[in-house]
Design an enzyme around this catalytic site. Sequence first.
Site, PDB file in Angstrom:
ATOM      1  N   LYS A 180       0.765  -1.328  -0.041  1.00 57.01           N
ATOM      2  CA  LYS A 180       0.044   0.148   0.085  1.00 57.01           C
ATOM      3  C   LYS A 180       0.661   1.124   0.042  1.00 57.01           C
ATOM      4  O   LYS A 180       0.674   2.211  -0.715  1.00 57.01           O
ATOM      5  CB  LYS A 180      -1.010   0.162   1.226  1.00 57.01           C
ATOM      6  CG  LYS A 180      -2.085  -0.908   1.062  1.00 57.01           C
ATOM      7  CD  LYS A 180      -3.080  -0.857   2.193  1.00 57.01           C
ATOM      8  CE  LYS A 180      -4.134  -2.041   2.137  1.00 57.01           C
ATOM      9  NZ  LYS A 180      -4.867  -2.122   3.027  1.00 57.01           N
TER      10      LYS A 180
ATOM     11  N   LYS B 141      -6.270 -12.121  -5.350  1.00 56.52           N
ATOM     12  CA  LYS B 141      -7.275 -12.442  -4.619  1.00 56.52           C
ATOM     13  C   LYS B 141      -8.212 -11.595  -4.832  1.00 56.52           C
ATOM     14  O   LYS B 141      -8.129 -10.659  -5.277  1.00 56.52           O
ATOM     15  CB  LYS B 141      -6.863 -12.420  -3.029  1.00 56.52           C
ATOM     16  CG  LYS B 141      -6.470 -10.800  -2.512  1.00 56.52           C
ATOM     17  CD  LYS B 141      -6.711 -10.568  -1.173  1.00 56.52           C
ATOM     18  CE  LYS B 141      -5.994  -9.264  -1.023  1.00 56.52           C
ATOM     19  NZ  LYS B 141      -5.846  -8.870   0.478  1.00 56.52           N
TER      20      LYS B 141
ATOM     21  N   LYS C 171     -11.870  -5.744  -2.262  1.00 56.65           N
ATOM     22  CA  LYS C 171     -12.658  -4.588  -2.300  1.00 56.65           C
ATOM     23  C   LYS C 171     -12.033  -3.768  -3.301  1.00 56.65           C
ATOM     24  O   LYS C 171     -12.623  -2.661  -3.924  1.00 56.65           O
ATOM     25  CB  LYS C 171     -12.994  -4.048  -0.980  1.00 56.65           C
ATOM     26  CG  LYS C 171     -13.777  -4.801  -0.072  1.00 56.65           C
ATOM     27  CD  LYS C 171     -13.922  -4.383   1.271  1.00 56.65           C
ATOM     28  CE  LYS C 171     -13.333  -5.032   2.244  1.00 56.65           C
ATOM     29  NZ  LYS C 171     -13.682  -5.074   3.575  1.00 56.65           N
TER      30      LYS C 171
HETATM   31  P1  TYM Z   1     -10.491  -7.271   5.893  1.00 59.59           P
HETATM   32  O1  TYM Z   1     -11.566  -6.161   6.125  1.00 59.59           O
HETATM   33  O2  TYM Z   1      -9.518  -6.940   4.608  1.00 59.59           O
HETATM   34  O3  TYM Z   1     -11.090  -8.644   5.278  1.00 59.59           O
HETATM   35  C1  TYM Z   1     -11.952  -9.095   6.222  1.00 59.59           C
HETATM   36  C2  TYM Z   1     -11.858 -10.776   6.221  1.00 59.59           C
HETATM   37  O4  TYM Z   1     -11.882 -11.269   4.883  1.00 59.59           O
HETATM   38  C3  TYM Z   1     -10.845 -11.999   4.521  1.00 59.59           C
HETATM   39  N1  TYM Z   1     -10.486 -12.240   3.095  1.00 59.59           N
HETATM   40  C4  TYM Z   1     -10.753 -13.098   2.179  1.00 59.59           C
HETATM   41  N2  TYM Z   1     -10.595 -14.585   2.379  1.00 59.59           N
HETATM   42  C5  TYM Z   1     -10.461 -15.101   1.467  1.00 59.59           C
HETATM   43  N3  TYM Z   1     -10.500 -14.552   0.118  1.00 59.59           N
HETATM   44  C6  TYM Z   1     -10.223 -13.641  -0.101  1.00 59.59           C
HETATM   45  N4  TYM Z   1     -10.177 -13.011  -1.516  1.00 59.59           N
HETATM   46  C7  TYM Z   1     -10.386 -12.388   1.052  1.00 59.59           C
HETATM   47  N5  TYM Z   1     -10.221 -11.181   1.195  1.00 59.59           N
HETATM   48  C8  TYM Z   1     -10.603 -10.797   2.302  1.00 59.59           C
HETATM   49  C9  TYM Z   1      -9.412 -11.443   5.227  1.00 59.59           C
HETATM   50  O5  TYM Z   1      -8.439 -12.297   5.544  1.00 59.59           O
HETATM   51  C10 TYM Z   1     -10.370 -11.006   6.809  1.00 59.59           C
HETATM   52  O6  TYM Z   1     -10.364 -12.219   7.717  1.00 59.59           O
HETATM   53  N6  TYM Z   1      -6.913  -6.473   9.197  1.00 59.59           N
HETATM   54  C11 TYM Z   1      -8.024  -7.050   8.871  1.00 59.59           C
HETATM   55  C12 TYM Z   1      -9.161  -6.618   9.941  1.00 59.59           C
HETATM   56  C13 TYM Z   1      -8.897  -6.730  11.259  1.00 59.59           C
HETATM   57  C14 TYM Z   1      -8.816  -7.943  11.900  1.00 59.59           C
HETATM   58  C15 TYM Z   1      -8.540  -7.652  13.432  1.00 59.59           C
HETATM   59  C16 TYM Z   1      -9.088  -9.246  11.705  1.00 59.59           C
HETATM   60  C17 TYM Z   1      -8.691  -5.702  12.174  1.00 59.59           C
HETATM   61  N7  TYM Z   1      -8.484  -6.191  13.619  1.00 59.59           N
HETATM   62  C18 TYM Z   1      -8.396  -8.635  14.343  1.00 59.59           C
HETATM   63  C19 TYM Z   1      -8.896 -10.130  12.736  1.00 59.59           C
HETATM   64  C20 TYM Z   1      -8.511  -9.983  14.074  1.00 59.59           C
HETATM   65  C21 TYM Z   1      -8.745  -6.803   7.518  1.00 59.59           C
HETATM   66  O7  TYM Z   1      -8.135  -5.783   6.949  1.00 59.59           O
HETATM   67  O8  TYM Z   1      -9.744  -7.508   7.007  1.00 59.59           O
END
Ligand code: TYM
Length: 333
Positions: A112, A196, A199
């Site tokens: 990023k 992957k 969004k």
């Molecule tokens: P975020 O908001 O980007 O994504 C949310 C969850 O979706 C999963 N994910 C996917 N899994 C499979 N295939 C894909 N293409 C795909 N795209 C997204 C992500 O792995 C995630 O589980 N940093 C985290 C948010 C966060 C968090 C936490 C998670 C903040 N604090 C504490 C767990 C525990 C994030 O950006 O997820």
Amino acid sequence: GGRIFSGMQPTSDSLQLGNYLGALTQWVALQDTHDAIYCVVDLHALTVAPDPRVLRERTRRTAAQYLAAGVDPQRSILFVQSHVPEHAELAWILSCHTGFGEAGRMTQFKDKSAKQGTDGTTVGLFTYPVLMASDILLYDTALVPVGEDQRQHLELTRDLAQRLNSRFGAGTVVVPEPYIVSATAKIYDLQDPTSKMSKSAESPNGLIELLDDPKVVAKRIRSAVTDAEREIRFDPATKPGVSNLLTILSALSGRTVASLEVDYEGKGYGDLKKDLADVVVDFLTPFQERVQHYLSDPSALDDVLAEGAARARDLATPTLERVYDRCGLLPRR
Ligand code: TYM
């Protein structure tokens, strides 16, 4: 048993199918066996400088999608990160134990920040994984259900937990384990099946958003990239597009990939895509109705979130007090 914690960023009007299959499906299932806490991580979303009104709206929409997927606020805690100030407080402590180089090695940060340049990159983006570690450690979490792209952040969280325990004594914090279900840990973009699904994809055509018009979703599935062969076979290395479609169909239909391969022997990619489009639309239609139901009463939704925040805070306060005490901060009286 054991505590579960996970969260998603409210950075879009709709979650995408990767969020659902990689994480949300697991969240719902784990409620049966674990004490679960599910969070809308709005503080994390501030790293992309959202319009304030849009962020507020997306925070509610994200919570409504958790509920529509089956997160049950009677059994689990559902809340918004900024409602529990302990998240930001513990993040400060953790940042004082995180190496500058260590944070700089996070690949999501590197990707990023490379796109945004030094002046476009904020300190918040740099410390993002430290806030995530805080989210997890604050609740003595045992397991964190996420997709593959969060693995490195969880490694950092574990390193920080072990460091605190060795500096301040065993039991300062619980060292969490990732919970990553390999079959669905990485759902790929329909147009670019080696990247992957995300969004923030450049083109929306490879994306399945949970709140998209089902007709648009069906069209995107019909135009998904496959390959020059004809055979419907699961082989991610040489047939990433077809394999991704099989993964999605298997996850949504509850059928194994092996039995799907048998079924599609002698059939064409068009058949697979048509069936997948039907299954996705049959899933999305009632899902979207449930989301609309939750969004039609924002004050009831806010009540659920307020109650969740109160319950989360009761769990967070003793953890933060313990860490503050062990760090040598003078107790508040
Ligand atoms: P975020 O908001 O980007 O994504 C949310 C969850 O979706 C999963 N994910 C996917 N899994 C499979 N295939 C894909 N293409 C795909 N795209 C997204 C992500 O792995 C995630 O589980 N940093 C985290 C948010 C966060 C968090 C936490 C998670 C903040 N604090 C504490 C767990 C525990 C994030 O950006 O997820």
